[in-house]
Design a protein around this motif. Structure first.
Motif, PDB file in Angstrom:
ATOM      1  N   LEU A   1      -2.513   5.482   1.283  1.00  0.00           N
ATOM      2  CA  LEU A   1      -3.013   4.117   1.357  1.00  0.00           C
ATOM      3  C   LEU A   1      -2.274   3.319   2.434  1.00  0.00           C
ATOM      4  CD1 LEU A   1      -3.563   3.075  -2.379  1.00  0.00           C
ATOM      5  CD2 LEU A   1      -5.300   3.451  -0.613  1.00  0.00           C
ATOM      6  N   GLY A   2      -0.968   3.566   2.570  1.00  0.00           N
ATOM      7  CA  GLY A   2      -0.211   2.885   3.615  1.00  0.00           C
ATOM      8  C   GLY A   2      -0.709   3.227   5.009  1.00  0.00           C
ATOM      9  N   TRP A   3      -0.998   4.538   5.239  1.00  0.00           N
ATOM     10  CA  TRP A   3      -1.505   4.931   6.545  1.00  0.00           C
ATOM     11  C   TRP A   3      -2.900   4.377   6.794  1.00  0.00           C
ATOM     12  CZ3 TRP A   3       1.707   6.218  10.031  1.00  0.00           C
ATOM     13  CH2 TRP A   3       2.885   6.894   9.715  1.00  0.00           C
ATOM     14  N   VAL A   4      -3.697   4.284   5.749  1.00  0.00           N
ATOM     15  CA  VAL A   4      -5.020   3.646   5.902  1.00  0.00           C
ATOM     16  C   VAL A   4      -4.858   2.182   6.314  1.00  0.00           C
ATOM     17  CG1 VAL A   4      -7.078   2.870   4.648  1.00  0.00           C
ATOM     18  CG2 VAL A   4      -6.245   5.212   4.366  1.00  0.00           C
ATOM     19  N   GLY A   5      -3.877   1.497   5.723  1.00  0.00           N
ATOM     20  CA  GLY A   5      -3.629   0.107   6.080  1.00  0.00           C
ATOM     21  C   GLY A   5      -3.186  -0.045   7.526  1.00  0.00           C
ATOM     22  N   ILE A   6      -2.316   0.876   7.980  1.00  0.00           N
ATOM     23  CA  ILE A   6      -1.871   0.837   9.372  1.00  0.00           C
ATOM     24  C   ILE A   6      -3.048   1.072  10.321  1.00  0.00           C
ATOM     25  CG2 ILE A   6      -0.487   2.057  11.094  1.00  0.00           C
ATOM     26  CD1 ILE A   6       1.638   2.441   8.979  1.00  0.00           C
ATOM     27  N   ALA A   7      -3.896   2.046   9.978  1.00  0.00           N
ATOM     28  CA  ALA A   7      -5.070   2.319  10.822  1.00  0.00           C
ATOM     29  C   ALA A   7      -5.985   1.100  10.895  1.00  0.00           C
ATOM     30  CB  ALA A   7      -5.829   3.531  10.276  1.00  0.00           C
ATOM     31  N   ALA A   8      -6.180   0.432   9.744  1.00  0.00           N
ATOM     32  CA  ALA A   8      -7.020  -0.764   9.735  1.00  0.00           C
ATOM     33  C   ALA A   8      -6.418  -1.871  10.598  1.00  0.00           C
ATOM     34  CB  ALA A   8      -7.222  -1.255   8.305  1.00  0.00           C
ATOM     35  N   LEU A   9      -5.086  -2.015  10.546  1.00  0.00           N
ATOM     36  CA  LEU A   9      -4.412  -3.027  11.361  1.00  0.00           C
ATOM     37  C   LEU A   9      -4.568  -2.725  12.847  1.00  0.00           C
ATOM     38  CD1 LEU A   9      -2.570  -5.486  11.632  1.00  0.00           C
ATOM     39  CD2 LEU A   9      -0.610  -3.959  11.390  1.00  0.00           C
ATOM     40  N   VAL A  10      -4.430  -1.450  13.220  1.00  0.00           N
ATOM     41  CA  VAL A  10      -4.585  -1.070  14.625  1.00  0.00           C
ATOM     42  C   VAL A  10      -6.003  -1.362  15.109  1.00  0.00           C
ATOM     43  CG1 VAL A  10      -4.615   0.884  16.224  1.00  0.00           C
ATOM     44  CG2 VAL A  10      -2.752   0.647  14.574  1.00  0.00           C
ATOM     45  N   LEU A  11      -7.004  -1.014  14.300  1.00  0.00           N
ATOM     46  CA  LEU A  11      -8.392  -1.295  14.665  1.00  0.00           C
ATOM     47  C   LEU A  11      -8.638  -2.795  14.817  1.00  0.00           C
ATOM     48  CD1 LEU A  11     -10.351   1.269  12.447  1.00  0.00           C
ATOM     49  CD2 LEU A  11     -10.000   1.339  14.926  1.00  0.00           C
ATOM     50  N   PHE A  12      -8.037  -3.568  13.911  1.00  0.00           N
ATOM     51  CA  PHE A  12      -8.190  -5.025  13.978  1.00  0.00           C
ATOM     52  C   PHE A  12      -7.595  -5.566  15.277  1.00  0.00           C
ATOM     53  CE2 PHE A  12      -6.326  -9.227  13.215  1.00  0.00           C
ATOM     54  CZ  PHE A  12      -7.456  -9.949  12.894  1.00  0.00           C
ATOM     55  N   LEU A  13      -6.401  -5.093  15.645  1.00  0.00           N
ATOM     56  CA  LEU A  13      -5.758  -5.565  16.874  1.00  0.00           C
ATOM     57  C   LEU A  13      -6.550  -5.147  18.108  1.00  0.00           C
ATOM     58  CD1 LEU A  13      -2.003  -4.900  16.026  1.00  0.00           C
ATOM     59  CD2 LEU A  13      -3.218  -7.096  16.024  1.00  0.00           C
TER      60      LEU A  13
ATOM     61  N   LEU B   1       0.827  -1.203   0.000  1.00  0.00           N
ATOM     62  CA  LEU B   1       0.000   0.000   0.000  1.00  0.00           C
ATOM     63  C   LEU B   1       0.863   1.256   0.000  1.00  0.00           C
ATOM     64  CD1 LEU B   1      -2.799  -1.035   2.546  1.00  0.00           C
ATOM     65  CD2 LEU B   1      -3.020  -0.805   0.071  1.00  0.00           C
ATOM     66  N   PHE B   2       1.929   1.239   0.804  1.00  0.00           N
ATOM     67  CA  PHE B   2       2.837   2.397   0.797  1.00  0.00           C
ATOM     68  C   PHE B   2       3.512   2.568  -0.557  1.00  0.00           C
ATOM     69  CE2 PHE B   2       2.951   2.483   5.544  1.00  0.00           C
ATOM     70  CZ  PHE B   2       2.758   3.844   5.700  1.00  0.00           C
ATOM     71  N   ALA B   3       3.784   1.445  -1.231  1.00  0.00           N
ATOM     72  CA  ALA B   3       4.408   1.531  -2.548  1.00  0.00           C
ATOM     73  C   ALA B   3       3.469   2.174  -3.555  1.00  0.00           C
ATOM     74  CB  ALA B   3       4.817   0.135  -3.013  1.00  0.00           C
ATOM     75  N   ARG B   4       2.160   1.957  -3.351  1.00  0.00           N
ATOM     76  CA  ARG B   4       1.191   2.544  -4.273  1.00  0.00           C
ATOM     77  C   ARG B   4       0.972   4.024  -3.974  1.00  0.00           C
ATOM     78  NH1 ARG B   4      -2.139  -1.060  -7.119  1.00  0.00           N
ATOM     79  NH2 ARG B   4      -1.658  -3.250  -6.721  1.00  0.00           N
ATOM     80  N   ALA B   5       0.730   4.320  -2.673  1.00  0.00           N
ATOM     81  CA  ALA B   5       0.502   5.715  -2.295  1.00  0.00           C
ATOM     82  C   ALA B   5       0.719   5.842  -0.790  1.00  0.00           C
ATOM     83  CB  ALA B   5      -0.915   6.164  -2.668  1.00  0.00           C
ATOM     84  N   GLN B   6       1.210   7.005  -0.365  1.00  0.00           N
ATOM     85  CA  GLN B   6       1.486   7.209   1.047  1.00  0.00           C
ATOM     86  C   GLN B   6       0.222   7.093   1.891  1.00  0.00           C
ATOM     87  OE1 GLN B   6       4.616   7.648   1.904  1.00  0.00           O
ATOM     88  NE2 GLN B   6       4.495   8.185   4.078  1.00  0.00           N
TER      89      GLN B   6
END
Length: 257
Positions: free
Chosen positions: A11-23, A4-9
């Motif tokens: 998108l990477g932060w959105v992925g991190i936020a989703a991971l935090v919510l999941f945890l 996601l970070f490779a695609r767009a900055q």
């Protein structure tokens, strides 16, 4: 996340936020499951301690169990009147440990028993009617399973168990093990004959007989769930009888317009 970070900055932060919510969600879910297991274990412990104290005629241990049960039921709004009545009875006179347990059973547990037996009778009636009129066996199986799971959960919540997913599995294991010890699912034609009579059973249609039998098994399951969830052994309270429950369910079903 690297992709996601490779695609767009962003998108990477959105992925991190989703991971935090999941945890965070996993931690909350694990906490709820542990709390549910602990509450079920507390009910089991109180019942075992009470049975041991009565068997050993240990007044001090019985009184301690009675006080522990009063404290455990403090958060249950249904037991407010019973707790007040038990406290008044303890203040009026000096009673031994076994009598304290009996007072707690009468004032706190028996009202919950009546509500639990009502839930079992309603579930048995519902299963009997639906399985008697349903056209396919798959509907019967789904109805019986869903009703059994819901009934067990509601009975556990009534007594303060509040089972989660793992707690529900544990309670189902308790219920099935208890049913195996008391005769299991071998209810067959002999129990049906005991309830409705041999002559009438011979005249019932196959589908109606199946509905009655499914209602009977649901009632047996509910009674077993009460026995393994109830925080006290039966001291002076009457044990629910499967024939009375199923007979009441059938009579109520017949009187409904």
């Amino acid at each position: 996340i690297d992709d996601l970070f490779a695609r767009a900055q962003w998108l990477g932060w959105v992925g991190i936020a989703a991971l935090v919510l999941f945890l965070l969600g996993g931690i909350v879910l694990a906490g709820r499951e542990l709390y549910a297991l602990r509450s079920l274990a507390k009910l089991d412990s109180l019942r075992e301690r009470a049975a041991r104290a009565l068997l050993d005629k240990d007044d001090r241990a019985a009184a301690a169990v009675a006080d522990a049960l009063l404290a455990a039921m403090a958060g249950n709004a249904r037991t407010a009147r019973g707790r007040a009545a038990a406290a008044a009875a303890f203040a009026e006179t000096i009673v031994d440990g076994a009598q304290r347990l009996r007072i707690v059973e009468r004032e706190l547990v028996e009202p919950l028993d009546r509500e639990a037996t009502r839930l079992v009778a309603e579930a048995a009636r519902r299963v009997s009617v639906v399985t008697a009129i349903s056209p396919r066996a798959a509907i019967d199986l789904a109805m019986v399973f869903a009703t059994a799971v819901r009934l067990i959960r509601r009975i556990a919540e009534l007594y303060g168990g509040r089972p989660g997913t793992f707690g529900m599995v544990k309670l189902m294991r308790h219920v099935l093990a208890h049913m195996a010890l008391t005769g299991g699912m071998a209810a067959g034609d002999t129990i049906l004959d005991q309830i409705v009579g041999h002559g009438l059973a011979a005249k019932l249609s196959a589908k109606l007989g199946e509905g009655v039998l499914n209602g009977l098994l649901t009632a047996r399951l509910g009674i077993t769930a009460i026995a393994v969830t109830r925080p006290l052994p039966y001291i002076g309270a009457p044990r629910p009888d499967v024939r009375d429950l199923v007979g009441d369910a059938l009579s109520r079903g017949e009187t409904k317009p």
